[in-house]
Design an enzyme around this catalytic site. Structure first.
Site, PDB file in Angstrom:
ATOM      1  N   ASP A   1       0.859  -1.174   0.000  1.00 58.43           N
ATOM      2  CA  ASP A   1       0.000   0.000   0.000  1.00 58.43           C
ATOM      3  C   ASP A   1       0.910   1.243   0.000  1.00 58.43           C
ATOM      4  O   ASP A   1       2.122   1.127   0.225  1.00 58.43           O
ATOM      5  CB  ASP A   1      -0.859  -0.058   1.270  1.00 58.43           C
TER       6      ASP A   1
ATOM      7  N   ASP B   1      -0.179   5.175   0.975  1.00 67.19           N
ATOM      8  CA  ASP B   1      -0.419   6.154   2.042  1.00 67.19           C
ATOM      9  C   ASP B   1      -0.388   5.513   3.420  1.00 67.19           C
ATOM     10  O   ASP B   1      -1.100   4.538   3.682  1.00 67.19           O
ATOM     11  CB  ASP B   1      -1.792   6.823   1.846  1.00 67.19           C
TER      12      ASP B   1
END
Ligand code: TMP
Ligand code: MG
Length: 289
Positions: free
Chosen positions: A38, A40
């Site tokens: 991922d 953020d």
């Protein structure tokens, strides 16, 4: 086996199982490994000097290319929906439509701003975006060992790419799945391309990109990095997966969410702003047999 796994930030439901997975993956060799992460709050910092760091969306929200009226509306959305995102008293089923609502409203507001493509690089340069400490080693080491890195983000692809480009780590082994901006012939934002990726539909996003996983079918061992329970679905497109080690950053609401993270992730990193542990695992898995 790996000293960093004894760091105070590390929690594991079953340390022996973690050791077994790592040993098996080491035996298979680094040419069978792929990393899926991922972006953020996983590759980027959650906070710095006590202040929250921006997500891809926040980089735009806080910038001079957005009007103050729009900033206010985006901040209001964040204030409404972020607490829902991290609320562990609600089920994913209950949160899903609300997350779609958040992304849809935020993207509509951004499109109304007629954002210019050629201002994005400056916007990122002037932002407070911060990759986690150790990012250079993380990206460079994977590149040097020819390990593919998929960054799978519900953020904004154009912004994310600019962050890693400006940091000098957008190496050829990096592939990005994210929400990309669609510009008109004058370079003005007119929409977002393709199917929306939000925090709880990464499984669907993965299944739309079968070609990528088909190309990587000789790499059935996966190191997954995320910060939300929705990130666990990022590997759902991997073909013939053999082993997966899931590392989860628990950044916020630690006491309430600790147990669910321990149940879902093999290694939980509590309020750890660095990539020290992922880097140690990657070094271990890419060491010569
Ligand atoms: P990620 O999948 O790369 O972590 O990106 C999703 C994050 O983006 C998620 O934590 C929520 C955040 N977000 C904002 O900060 N502002 C927004 O307007 C939207 C829609 C999402
Ligand atoms: Mg995230």
């Amino acid at each position: 086996m790996i000293p960093e796994l004894s760091n105070p930030s590390v929690l594991m439901r079953d340390p022996q199982r973690v050791e077994e997975i790592l040993q098996t993956m080491l035996q298979c060799g680094s040419n069978t490994l792929q990393v899926i992460s991922d972006f953020d709050m996983t590759l980027t910092r959650f906070a710095f000097n006590g202040k929250r760091c921006p997500t891809c969306h926040n980089i735009l929200d806080n910038s001079s290319i957005i009007t103050s009226d729009c900033k206010e509306k985006l901040a209001k959305l964040l204030g409404t929906y972020y607490p829902i995102e991290i609320d562990c008293s609600r089920s994913i089923e209950e949160k899903l439509p609300l997350m779609v609502e958040w992304w849809t409203k935020a993207h509509e507001l951004l499109v109304q701003q007629k954002i210019k493509k050629d201002l994005l690089a400056m916007t990122v340069r002037e932002s407070e975006a911060k990759l986690r400490d150790g990012f250079q080693v993380f990206f460079d080491h994977l590149h040097e060992h020819n390990v593919p890195l998929l960054i799978f983000s519900a953020g904004i692809g154009d912004i994310l790419e600019e962050v890693i480009r400006q940091a000098g780590v957008f190496h050829p082994n990096v592939k990005v799945f994210s929400n990309y901006m669609d510009f008109d012939e004058d370079g003005v934002l007119k929409a977002f391309k393709g199917e929306l990726i939000h925090i709880y539909n990464k499984r669907e996003g993965a299944l739309l990109n079968t070609g990528h996983f088909q190309d990587l079918r000789t790499r059935p061992n996966v190191l997954l990095l995320g910060d939300s329970l929705g990130d666990l679905a990022m590997a759902d497109g991997v073909q013939d997966m053999e082993n997966i080690l899931k590392i989860g950053f628990l950044n916020d609401k630690v006491d309430e969410r600790k147990q669910s993270y321990l149940n879902a992730y093999d290694v939980v990193l509590v309020k750890d702003e660095t990539l020290e542990v992922p880097n140690a695992l990657i070094h271990y898995l890419t060491a010569n047999k």
